[in-house]
Motif scaffolding. Sequence first.
Motif, PDB file in Angstrom:
ATOM      1  N   LEU A   6       0.945  -1.375  -0.022  1.00 15.41           N
ATOM      2  CA  LEU A   6      -0.140   0.063  -0.044  1.00 15.41           C
ATOM      3  C   LEU A   6       0.980   1.059  -0.052  1.00 15.41           C
ATOM      4  CD1 LEU A   6      -2.839   1.316   0.336  1.00 15.41           C
ATOM      5  CD2 LEU A   6      -2.703   1.412   2.365  1.00 15.41           C
ATOM      6  N   ILE A   7       1.693   1.112   0.752  1.00 11.32           N
ATOM      7  CA  ILE A   7       2.652   2.355   0.944  1.00 11.32           C
ATOM      8  C   ILE A   7       3.553   2.598  -0.521  1.00 11.32           C
ATOM      9  CG2 ILE A   7       4.999   3.209   1.915  1.00 11.32           C
ATOM     10  CD1 ILE A   7       3.865   1.810   4.567  1.00 11.32           C
ATOM     11  N   ILE A   8       4.033   1.453  -1.108  1.00 14.91           N
ATOM     12  CA  ILE A   8       4.665   1.680  -2.328  1.00 14.91           C
ATOM     13  C   ILE A   8       3.736   2.097  -3.411  1.00 14.91           C
ATOM     14  CG2 ILE A   8       5.632   0.282  -4.239  1.00 14.91           C
ATOM     15  CD1 ILE A   8       7.115  -1.206  -1.998  1.00 14.91           C
ATOM     16  N   SER A   9       2.404   1.631  -3.390  1.00  9.89           N
ATOM     17  CA  SER A   9       1.301   2.165  -4.345  1.00  9.89           C
ATOM     18  C   SER A   9       1.073   3.579  -4.049  1.00  9.89           C
ATOM     19  CB  SER A   9       0.276   1.175  -4.464  1.00  9.89           C
ATOM     20  OG  SER A   9      -0.526   1.345  -3.248  1.00  9.89           O
ATOM     21  N   ILE A  10       1.106   4.052  -2.975  1.00 10.67           N
ATOM     22  CA  ILE A  10       0.817   5.445  -2.794  1.00 10.67           C
ATOM     23  C   ILE A  10       2.005   6.449  -3.204  1.00 10.67           C
ATOM     24  CG2 ILE A  10       0.471   7.291  -0.918  1.00 10.67           C
ATOM     25  CD1 ILE A  10      -1.358   5.114   0.479  1.00 10.67           C
ATOM     26  N   CYS A  11       3.124   5.859  -2.865  1.00 14.57           N
ATOM     27  CA  CYS A  11       4.431   6.511  -3.220  1.00 14.57           C
ATOM     28  C   CYS A  11       4.523   6.474  -4.818  1.00 14.57           C
ATOM     29  CB  CYS A  11       5.660   5.866  -2.893  1.00 14.57           C
ATOM     30  SG  CYS A  11       5.901   6.054  -1.097  1.00 14.57           S
ATOM     31  N   LEU A  12       4.110   5.572  -5.501  1.00 18.90           N
ATOM     32  CA  LEU A  12       3.964   5.443  -6.996  1.00 18.90           C
ATOM     33  C   LEU A  12       3.298   6.430  -7.447  1.00 18.90           C
ATOM     34  CD1 LEU A  12       4.381   3.998  -9.659  1.00 18.90           C
ATOM     35  CD2 LEU A  12       2.694   2.236  -9.032  1.00 18.90           C
ATOM     36  N   GLY A  13       1.700   6.580  -6.999  1.00 16.31           N
ATOM     37  CA  GLY A  13       0.712   7.358  -7.326  1.00 16.31           C
ATOM     38  C   GLY A  13       1.228   8.802  -7.158  1.00 16.31           C
ATOM     39  N   PHE A  25       0.479  14.378 -19.950  1.00 11.59           N
ATOM     40  CA  PHE A  25       0.361  12.883 -20.564  1.00 11.59           C
ATOM     41  C   PHE A  25       1.445  12.088 -20.385  1.00 11.59           C
ATOM     42  CE2 PHE A  25      -2.840  15.685 -22.734  1.00 11.59           C
ATOM     43  CZ  PHE A  25      -3.761  14.696 -22.765  1.00 11.59           C
ATOM     44  N   LEU A  26       2.575  12.641 -20.430  1.00  9.49           N
ATOM     45  CA  LEU A  26       3.904  11.866 -20.021  1.00  9.49           C
ATOM     46  C   LEU A  26       3.908  10.452 -18.944  1.00  9.49           C
ATOM     47  CD1 LEU A  26       6.855  11.405 -21.377  1.00  9.49           C
ATOM     48  CD2 LEU A  26       7.718  13.124 -19.884  1.00  9.49           C
ATOM     49  N   PRO A  27       3.594  11.196 -17.941  1.00 13.00           N
ATOM     50  CA  PRO A  27       3.533  10.014 -16.900  1.00 13.00           C
ATOM     51  C   PRO A  27       2.403   9.061 -17.237  1.00 13.00           C
ATOM     52  CG  PRO A  27       2.733  12.327 -15.998  1.00 13.00           C
ATOM     53  CD  PRO A  27       3.429  12.648 -17.298  1.00 13.00           C
ATOM     54  N   ILE A  28       1.485   9.524 -17.777  1.00 11.33           N
ATOM     55  CA  ILE A  28       0.355   8.389 -18.037  1.00 11.33           C
ATOM     56  C   ILE A  28       0.763   7.430 -19.089  1.00 11.33           C
ATOM     57  CG2 ILE A  28      -2.169   8.166 -18.678  1.00 11.33           C
ATOM     58  CD1 ILE A  28      -2.735  10.811 -17.573  1.00 11.33           C
ATOM     59  N   LEU A  29       1.792   8.009 -19.988  1.00  7.10           N
ATOM     60  CA  LEU A  29       2.222   6.991 -21.086  1.00  7.10           C
ATOM     61  C   LEU A  29       3.077   6.161 -20.357  1.00  7.10           C
ATOM     62  CD1 LEU A  29       2.738   6.383 -23.934  1.00  7.10           C
ATOM     63  CD2 LEU A  29       4.475   8.149 -24.081  1.00  7.10           C
ATOM     64  N   ILE A  30       4.070   6.623 -19.618  1.00  4.79           N
ATOM     65  CA  ILE A  30       5.108   5.826 -18.819  1.00  4.79           C
ATOM     66  C   ILE A  30       4.204   4.572 -18.055  1.00  4.79           C
ATOM     67  CG2 ILE A  30       6.871   5.711 -17.328  1.00  4.79           C
ATOM     68  CD1 ILE A  30       7.891   8.492 -18.729  1.00  4.79           C
ATOM     69  N   LEU A  31       3.343   5.242 -17.568  1.00  3.97           N
ATOM     70  CA  LEU A  31       2.415   4.208 -16.632  1.00  3.97           C
ATOM     71  C   LEU A  31       1.717   3.107 -17.479  1.00  3.97           C
ATOM     72  CD1 LEU A  31       1.199   3.231 -13.973  1.00  3.97           C
ATOM     73  CD2 LEU A  31      -0.695   4.838 -14.320  1.00  3.97           C
ATOM     74  N   SER A  32       1.355   3.598 -18.671  1.00  5.21           N
ATOM     75  CA  SER A  32       0.652   2.823 -19.558  1.00  5.21           C
ATOM     76  C   SER A  32       1.828   1.750 -20.043  1.00  5.21           C
ATOM     77  CB  SER A  32       0.031   3.469 -20.625  1.00  5.21           C
ATOM     78  OG  SER A  32      -0.767   2.576 -21.584  1.00  5.21           O
ATOM     79  N   ALA A  33       2.840   2.205 -20.609  1.00  5.39           N
ATOM     80  CA  ALA A  33       3.863   1.204 -20.807  1.00  5.39           C
ATOM     81  C   ALA A  33       4.336   0.225 -19.947  1.00  5.39           C
ATOM     82  CB  ALA A  33       5.128   1.935 -21.486  1.00  5.39           C
ATOM     83  N   ALA A  34       4.467   0.608 -18.669  1.00  5.10           N
ATOM     84  CA  ALA A  34       5.049  -0.232 -17.506  1.00  5.10           C
ATOM     85  C   ALA A  34       3.745  -1.111 -17.302  1.00  5.10           C
ATOM     86  CB  ALA A  34       5.171   0.723 -16.470  1.00  5.10           C
ATOM     87  N   ILE A 160       7.896   4.492 -11.248  1.00  2.00           N
ATOM     88  CA  ILE A 160       7.460   3.293 -11.596  1.00  2.00           C
ATOM     89  C   ILE A 160       8.650   2.290 -11.009  1.00  2.00           C
ATOM     90  CG2 ILE A 160       7.849   1.863 -13.534  1.00  2.00           C
ATOM     91  CD1 ILE A 160       5.325   3.436 -13.650  1.00  2.00           C
ATOM     92  N   PHE A 161       9.988   2.588 -10.952  1.00  3.85           N
ATOM     93  CA  PHE A 161      10.939   1.598 -10.556  1.00  3.85           C
ATOM     94  C   PHE A 161      11.559   1.692  -9.145  1.00  3.85           C
ATOM     95  CE2 PHE A 161      11.266   1.576 -15.216  1.00  3.85           C
ATOM     96  CZ  PHE A 161      11.293   0.481 -15.411  1.00  3.85           C
ATOM     97  N   VAL A 162      11.461   3.047  -8.524  1.00  7.31           N
ATOM     98  CA  VAL A 162      11.787   3.196  -7.147  1.00  7.31           C
ATOM     99  C   VAL A 162      10.938   4.226  -6.592  1.00  7.31           C
ATOM    100  CG1 VAL A 162      14.080   2.381  -7.251  1.00  7.31           C
ATOM    101  CG2 VAL A 162      13.571   4.718  -8.000  1.00  7.31           C
ATOM    102  N   PRO A 163       9.626   3.731  -6.505  1.00  9.11           N
ATOM    103  CA  PRO A 163       8.520   4.698  -5.784  1.00  9.11           C
ATOM    104  C   PRO A 163       8.803   5.327  -4.473  1.00  9.11           C
ATOM    105  CG  PRO A 163       7.502   2.327  -6.181  1.00  9.11           C
ATOM    106  CD  PRO A 163       9.106   2.389  -6.519  1.00  9.11           C
ATOM    107  N   VAL A 164       9.560   4.780  -3.674  1.00 12.13           N
ATOM    108  CA  VAL A 164       9.775   5.249  -2.418  1.00 12.13           C
ATOM    109  C   VAL A 164      11.016   6.568  -2.713  1.00 12.13           C
ATOM    110  CG1 VAL A 164      10.850   5.145  -0.161  1.00 12.13           C
ATOM    111  CG2 VAL A 164       9.393   3.305  -0.957  1.00 12.13           C
ATOM    112  N   ILE A 165      11.935   6.296  -3.436  1.00  9.93           N
ATOM    113  CA  ILE A 165      12.751   7.254  -3.793  1.00  9.93           C
ATOM    114  C   ILE A 165      12.105   8.467  -4.447  1.00  9.93           C
ATOM    115  CG2 ILE A 165      14.801   7.902  -5.142  1.00  9.93           C
ATOM    116  CD1 ILE A 165      15.797   6.251  -2.917  1.00  9.93           C
TER     117      ILE A 165
END
Length: 192
Positions: A6-13, A25-34, A160-165
């Motif tokens: 949950l914490i990781i998904s919140i940090c990601l969001g 649109f760029l982050p949504i594109l990167i999220l979509s590709a991921a 996407i790759f290190v949400p906490v950072i």
Amino acid sequence: MESTDLIISICLGIGLAVAAGFRVFLPILILSAAAYFEVIPLSESWQWMGSLTAIITLGIATVVEIFGYYIPWFDNLLDAIAIPLAAVAGTAVMVATVSDLNPVITWALAIIAGGGTAAAIKGNASALRLTSSATTGGMANPIVATVETGTSTVMSIAAIFVPVIAFFLVLLIFFGIYRFYKKLRKKKPPTI
């Protein structure tokens, strides 16, 4: 959902919401590709975002948005509609990445942390662009646009790759904004 997930998904969001504050649109594109390459899971109702159709559509929108900031009249048009779009994008990325919570909590978190964060960043970025236009006659706007695009890219990839950072980068960005306004307030001459 485990508390760590949950914490990781919140940090990601939140990381993606900040990125949406710089480029919608760029982050949504990167999220979509991921999601398409199964790097991260999306909540059940947002699986469509990981489709090839979504990637192509978001890719076109991203290219138009990025290059639009280098065309002076289009730049002004984008700034006029960018804050509400950034809030919607920030809310969307938060809802898409946080799952297994009560829908009321998910949407409240998405609107406040996702949409609010993205709108705050976009508002400050628009103010910076306006200041750049006023002080340099728009000559520095391409530099500002390039820095915004770079920041959005770095924040999206970090989220996407290190949400906490990425979350700590968010705190650093907000601290920088706070320091900038604090310094700006000190420079105002006293009114009589």
